[in-house]
Design an enzyme around this catalytic site. Structure first.
Site, PDB file in Angstrom:
ATOM      1  N   GLY A  14       0.726  -1.329  -0.106  1.00  0.00           N
ATOM      2  CA  GLY A  14      -0.110   0.086   0.096  1.00  0.00           C
ATOM      3  C   GLY A  14       0.868   1.335  -0.154  1.00  0.00           C
ATOM      4  CB  SER A  15       4.128   1.648  -0.898  1.00  0.00           C
ATOM      5  OG  SER A  15       4.276   0.798  -1.741  1.00  0.00           O
ATOM      6  CB  THR A  16       0.399   4.369  -4.829  1.00  0.00           C
ATOM      7  OG1 THR A  16      -0.939   4.344  -4.407  1.00  0.00           O
ATOM      8  CG2 THR A  16       0.838   2.859  -5.530  1.00  0.00           C
ATOM      9  N   GLY A  18       0.288   8.701   0.689  1.00  0.00           N
ATOM     10  CA  GLY A  18       0.343   8.710   2.101  1.00  0.00           C
ATOM     11  C   GLY A  18       1.455   8.181   2.932  1.00  0.00           C
ATOM     12  CB  ILE A  19       1.532   6.336   6.024  1.00  0.00           C
ATOM     13  CG1 ILE A  19       0.967   7.509   7.135  1.00  0.00           C
ATOM     14  CG2 ILE A  19       2.737   5.416   6.902  1.00  0.00           C
ATOM     15  CD1 ILE A  19       0.284   6.816   8.081  1.00  0.00           C
ATOM     16  N   GLY A  20       2.692   5.147   3.386  1.00  0.00           N
ATOM     17  CA  GLY A  20       3.214   4.012   2.684  1.00  0.00           C
ATOM     18  C   GLY A  20       4.309   4.621   1.689  1.00  0.00           C
ATOM     19  CB  SER A 141      -3.801   2.630  14.459  1.00  0.00           C
ATOM     20  OG  SER A 141      -4.592   3.897  14.679  1.00  0.00           O
ATOM     21  CE1 TYR A 154      -7.532   1.784  10.130  1.00  0.00           C
ATOM     22  CE2 TYR A 154      -7.645   2.942  12.435  1.00  0.00           C
ATOM     23  CZ  TYR A 154      -7.151   2.760  11.155  1.00  0.00           C
ATOM     24  OH  TYR A 154      -5.653   3.430  11.060  1.00  0.00           O
TER      25      TYR A 154
END
Length: 264
Positions: A14-16, A18-20, A141, A154
């Site tokens: 999930g790295s495209t 934000g945090i990723g 989180s 979540y």
């Protein structure tokens, strides 16, 4: 302290954006070869372009896959069977009142946020164990501890991820493979930014005003009293991926601005 990850290969789910993406930038800046993952080829290619604009010499690969499925995880594994660093970052969130969360949403959140990490860790950690060096990181989180009433599903997934992280660290006891969880708080990622933008429009506030109100009303125990920057979370991940963090394992490290009102 200079972190050097030259010769290490990192897979970040999930790295495209934000945090990723911030984590990918940090790892690549430290010299690591990186694998960027996303749900669409366009997003993956755009992320690689952004990365190379800042770091033209980086070795970066892209994989298009839905990591919320077993098939998507296997596609990533098939494309890149080995890694020295695995960052389980992919995740979804959506504020929904508890009584309105259908079974399908519980299942979707569990598959994306939890089972993606289980499947990828189960594969990559075995190779790390054989080579006797590796880093497995789980993005949990503060919601794992302070379960948000507006996102119980979540919070459940983030508690699960933290448990898996601790358990896997114990499974790898006595090796040079460390496993840790990182607990961000509200962070100025793409998803959070979109949520705050929509809330600001709904209430007729500027995004800055909405951000301040959100922290005050939804995370009143925050000590920093603001939303964190992506880089602040990524810095912790890069450190934990480094050789310097060799004695830190089985831990849950917080980058949540003091929201969790305990010292332990």
């Amino acid at each position: 302290m200079r972190i050097d990850l030259s010769g290490k290969k990192a897979v970040v789910s999930g790295s495209t954006a934000g945090i990723g993406f911030g984590i990918v930038q940090g790892l690549a800046a430290a010299g690591a070869e990186v694998v960027i993952t996303g749900r669409t080829r366009q997003r993956v290619d755009q992320a690689i372009e952004r990365l190379k604009a800042d770091l033209p010499d980086v070795t970066a690969h892209g994989v298009e896959a839905d990591l919320g499925t077993a098939e998507g995880c296997q596609a990533l594994i098939d494309a890149h069977p080995e890694a020295d660093i695995l960052v389980n970052n992919v995740g979804i969130f959506r504020p929904t009142p508890f009584f309105d969360i259908p079974d399908e949403d519980w299942e979707q959140f569990f598959q994306v946020n939890v089972m993606s990490a289980v499947r990828l860790s189960r594969h990559y950690a075995q190779g790390m164990k054989k080579r006797d060096w590796g880093r497995v990181l789980f993005l949990s989180s503060e919601s794992a501890l302070n379960i948000p009433t507006e996102m119980v599903h979540y919070g459940m997934t983030k508690s699960a991820v933290q448990s898996i992280s601790r358990g896997l660290a114990k499974v790898l006891s006595g090796t040079k493979v460390t496993v840790n969880a990182v607990l961000p708080g509200p962070t100025r990622s793409e998803g959070v930014g979109k949520m705050l933008h929509e809330m600001a429009e709904e209430k007729g506030l500027s995004e800055q005003e909405m951000e301040e109100r959100f922290v005050k009303e939804n995370r009143p125990t925050s000590i920093i009293q603001r939303v964190a920057d992506v880089e602040e979370v990524a810095n912790m991940v890069v450190y934990l991926a480094s050789p310097q963090a060799s004695a830190t394992t089985g831990a849950a490290l917080r980058v949540e601005g003091g929201i969790v009102d305990t010292m332990a």
